[in-house]
Design an enzyme around this catalytic site. Structure first.
Site, mmCIF file in Angstrom:
data_model
loop_
_atom_site.group_PDB
_atom_site.id
_atom_site.type_symbol
_atom_site.label_atom_id
_atom_site.label_comp_id
_atom_site.label_asym_id
_atom_site.label_seq_id
_atom_site.Cartn_x
_atom_site.Cartn_y
_atom_site.Cartn_z
ATOM 1 N N LYS A 9 0.826 -1.275 0.083
ATOM 2 C CA LYS A 9 0.053 0.103 0.016
ATOM 3 C C LYS A 9 1.008 1.201 -0.133
ATOM 4 O O LYS A 9 1.970 1.010 0.632
ATOM 5 C CB LYS A 9 -1.061 0.070 1.353
ATOM 6 C CG LYS A 9 -1.906 0.917 1.503
ATOM 7 C CD LYS A 9 -2.885 0.908 2.395
ATOM 8 C CE LYS A 9 -3.855 2.084 2.649
ATOM 9 N NZ LYS A 9 -4.717 1.914 3.726
ATOM 10 N N SER A 62 -9.556 1.799 2.866
ATOM 11 C CA SER A 62 -8.859 2.784 1.867
ATOM 12 C C SER A 62 -7.584 2.003 1.237
ATOM 13 O O SER A 62 -7.162 2.188 0.190
ATOM 14 C CB SER A 62 -7.837 3.837 2.797
ATOM 15 O OG SER A 62 -7.124 3.306 3.652
ATOM 16 N N SER A 96 -9.762 -0.395 6.923
ATOM 17 C CA SER A 96 -9.303 -0.462 5.741
ATOM 18 C C SER A 96 -8.685 -1.876 5.072
ATOM 19 O O SER A 96 -8.366 -1.546 3.932
ATOM 20 C CB SER A 96 -8.338 0.625 5.389
ATOM 21 O OG SER A 96 -8.940 1.804 5.566
HETATM 22 N N1 GLN Z 1 -13.451 4.423 6.492
HETATM 23 C C1 GLN Z 1 -12.560 4.626 7.781
HETATM 24 C C2 GLN Z 1 -11.769 5.987 7.692
HETATM 25 O O1 GLN Z 1 -12.224 6.669 7.086
HETATM 26 C C3 GLN Z 1 -11.380 3.753 7.880
HETATM 27 C C4 GLN Z 1 -10.353 3.895 7.008
HETATM 28 C C5 GLN Z 1 -9.058 3.145 7.288
HETATM 29 O O2 GLN Z 1 -9.152 2.124 7.987
HETATM 30 N N2 GLN Z 1 -7.725 3.732 6.974
HETATM 31 O O3 GLN Z 1 -11.341 6.464 8.680
#
Ligand code: GLN
Length: 465
Positions: A67, A142, A167
Site C-alpha cells: 500500500k 482505503s 481499511s
Molecule cells: N473508513 C475509515 C476512515 O475513513 C477507515 C479507513 C482506514 O482504516 N484507513 O477513517
C-alpha cells in the site's frame, strides 16, 4: 510455462521457475490490469536479473505489492496525497525490509484514499481503483488497490494493506479476497505514514487463508524501532491452519445485524455461521451495546490524531513546498490548501475542533472513555467465546454513482461494523461468504488480542467447507 498458480504452488515449484521469465510476464499482466482498473500509484521497475538470484527465505521470490503509505526504499511513496507526490523514501519500513529479507519482491505501491481517509478509495489524488468484478463499483477503501489487485491478478502474489478503522477488511470484503488485520502492535509501524497512531495496523491481503498466514509470519513480531510493538506474538502461523474447529465457540453480536445492514448480506453471513456449526462449532447470540457509540468515538479519535499528524506537512521539511512570498502563516495555509484533498481538510477541521481547549473534555476525552468501554465489552465477550462473527460490511461494493450521492456522514456510517474492533485493537479476518447480486459478501471473524491463530484456524476451516 503457465504461471496461473496459487502462492503455495509457486513456493513448491520455486526452484524450477525461471524468475526472469516469470517477472517479465507478471509485469506485462500488472501493466494491463493497472491500465484497466487503476490499482497502482507506482509500479516498480522490472527487477534486474542479478536481483532475482538472491531470492531465498520464506517467500522465494514471490511478488508482493505494498500500500502506498508504507515506505519502500527508492520507490515513490505518496499515501494517495498530492502533498507527497514526489516523495521518494531513502529507507525501508520494517515491513518492507522483512519482506525483502525473506525473498519477497516488491512490485509496486497500490492505490489508496489520501492518507487512508475513506471507505471506498475514491478520495485519492491519483488512481481511483475499479472493482475487477464489476468496474462500475468501488474496490472499497482505503486499501482498495491492494484488494482489487489481489482479486484480479491471476498469478501468485500477496498484498500488504493497512487499516485504521477497517481499511483491510472493507476492501477484502468488496473484492472477495481475504484480509487479515492483526492485533494492534503485532506488526511494526516503522516507516508507515501515520493516519492515527493509536489505531494503525499493517496486515496482509491474499487469495487464500494460507497466504495471509504466511505473510503474517514474515512481517509480525517485535521491532525495536517501534516501541508500540508487542514482545509476544510472531513466529509461524501455518501451524494453526489444520487444527480442528470442533467445539470452538462463536459469539454472534446481534447489534451487527441491525439497522443499516442489508438483509441479503446478513442472510449470507448467517449461512456461513450455520456452515461452521455443521463443522462442530457452537454459536450463541450476544449483545455488544457499545457498538452504537463506536462510530462517533472512532471519528473523533481518528480525526484528532490525523489532524496532529498532518501538521508536519507545512511546506517546509515534509512534502510539497511553494514559493515563500508572504508571512509564514499565509505560506503554510497556501501550501496546505493547495495540496490537501477535500476529505483531508474536513478531517483536519473536525480533529482540531475536537481537541481544542474548551471542547477537549466534551469530545476527545469522552471518545477515549467510550473506547475503554468498547475494549471492556470485547474482553468480556472473549471470556466465553473463541471468536465473534458478523458481516464485514453492511452492504456489497457500491457503485461509484451511488457513492457520489452520499453525504460525509452517510459515508462514515458505512464503517459501523468495522470501527469498534479497530478501536479495541483486536485482530480480525474478513473472508468471502457467498454473493449478493453477483458481488462478494465478507464474513468477519474477530478474535481476542494476539489470537490471530484462532482466526486463521476458523478461516481455513471455513474456506474448506
Ligand atoms: N473508513 C475509515 C476512515 O475513513 C477507515 C479507513 C482506514 O482504516 N484507513 O477513517
Amino acid at each position: 510455462m503457465n504461471y496461473r498458480m496459487s502462492v503455495s504452488e509457486f513456493l513448491e515449484k520455486a526452484d524450477s521457475i525461471n524468475l526472469q521469465d516469470f517477472y517479465s510476464k507478471l509485469f506485462t499482466r500488472v501493466a494491463q490490469l493497472d491500465q484497466k482498473y487503476g490499482f497502482f500509484v507506482t509500479v516498480a521497475e522490472k527487477p534486474h536479473k542479478d536481483g532475482l538470484k538472491k531470492s531465498q527465505g520464506k517467500l522465494k521470490g514471490l511478488p508482493v505489492s505494498v500500500k502506498d503509505n508504507i515506505c519502500v526504499q527508492g520507490m515513490r511513496c505518496t499515501a494517495g496525497s498530492r502533498i507527497l507526490e514526489s516523495y521518494i523514501p531513502p529507507f525501508d519500513s520494517t515491513v518492507a525490509a522483512r519482506i525483502k529479507k525473506d525473498g519477497g519482491l516488491i512490485i509496486g505501491k497500490t492505490s489508496q484514499d489520501e492518507f487512508g481517509f475513506g471507505t471506498f478509495c475514491v478520495n485519492s489524488a491519483f488512481n481511483v481503483p475499479k472493482n475487477p468484478i464489476d468496474s462500475t463499483r468501488s474496490c472499497g477503501g482505503s486499501s482498495g488497490g491492494a484488494a482489487g489487485l489481489t482479486a484480479a491478478l491471476d498469478m501468485p502474489h500477496i498484498a500488504i494493506g493497512q487499516s485504521t478503522g477497517g481499511s483491510i477488511s472493507a476492501p477484502a470484503s468488496f473484492c472477495g479476497v481475504i484480509g487479515l488485520t492483526p492485533t494492534y502492535g503485532l506488526v511494526s509501524r516503522y516507516g508507515l505514514i501515520d493516519y492515527a497512531n493509536s489505531l494503525d495496523k499493517i496486515g496482509p491481503i491474499g487469495r487464500g487463508v494460507e497466504d495471509v498466514a504466511l505473510m503474517l509470519s514474515v512481517i509480525a513480531g517485535h521491532d525495536p524501532r517501534d516501541f508500540t510493538t508487542v514482545k509476544k506474538g510472531g513466529g509461524t502461523y501455518a501451524k494453526y491452519l489444520e487444527k480442528p474447529v470442533k467445539g470452538m465457540r462463536i459469539g454472534v453480536p446481534k447489534d451487527y445485524f441491525g439497522e443499516g445492514v442489508d438483509s441479503r448480506v446478513s442472510e449470507q453471513v448467517w449461512r456461513g455461521i450455520k456452515a461452521l456449526e455443521s463443522e462442530g462449532m457452537k454459536y450463541t447470540e450476544i449483545s455488544l451495546p457499545m457498538t452504537r457509540h463506536s462510530l462517533s468515538a472512532y471519528y473523533i479519535i481518528a480525526c484528532a490524531e490525523a489532524s496532529t499528524n498532518l501538521a508536519k506537512f507545512c511546506g517546509m521539511r515534509y512534502g510539497a513546498e511553494g514559493p515563500v512570498e508572504e508571512s509564514f502563516n499565509e505560506y503554510f495555509s497556501g501550501v496546505r490548501s493547495g495540496y490537501f484533498g477535500e476529505e483531508a481538510k474536513r478531517r483536519i477541521l473536525l480533529g482540531t475542533y475536537a481537541r481544542m481547549a474548551g471542547f477537549r473534555e466534551k469530545f476527545y476525552l469522552k471518545a477515549l472513555q467510550v473506547r475503554t468501554l468498547i475494549i471492556r465489552e470485547f474482553r468480556n465477550a472473549f471470556r466465553s467465546h473463541d471468536v465473534l462473527i458478523a458481516p464485514t460490511m453492511p452492504v456489497i461494493a457500491p457503485k461509484f454513482s451511488e457513492i457520489a450521492k452520499l453525504t460525509p456522514v452517510e459515508n462514515y456510517m458505512m464503517d459501523i461494523l468495522t470501527v469498534a474492533p479497530n478501536l479495541a485493537g483486536i485482530p480480525m479476518l474478513s473472508i468471502p461468504c457467498g454473493k449478493v447480486s453477483g458481488m462478494p459478501v465478507g464474513l468477519h471473524i474477530m478474535g481476542d488480542y494476539l489470537q490471530e491463530g484462532k482466526l486463521l484456524q476458523v478461516g481455513h476451516a471455513f474456506e474448506g467447507i
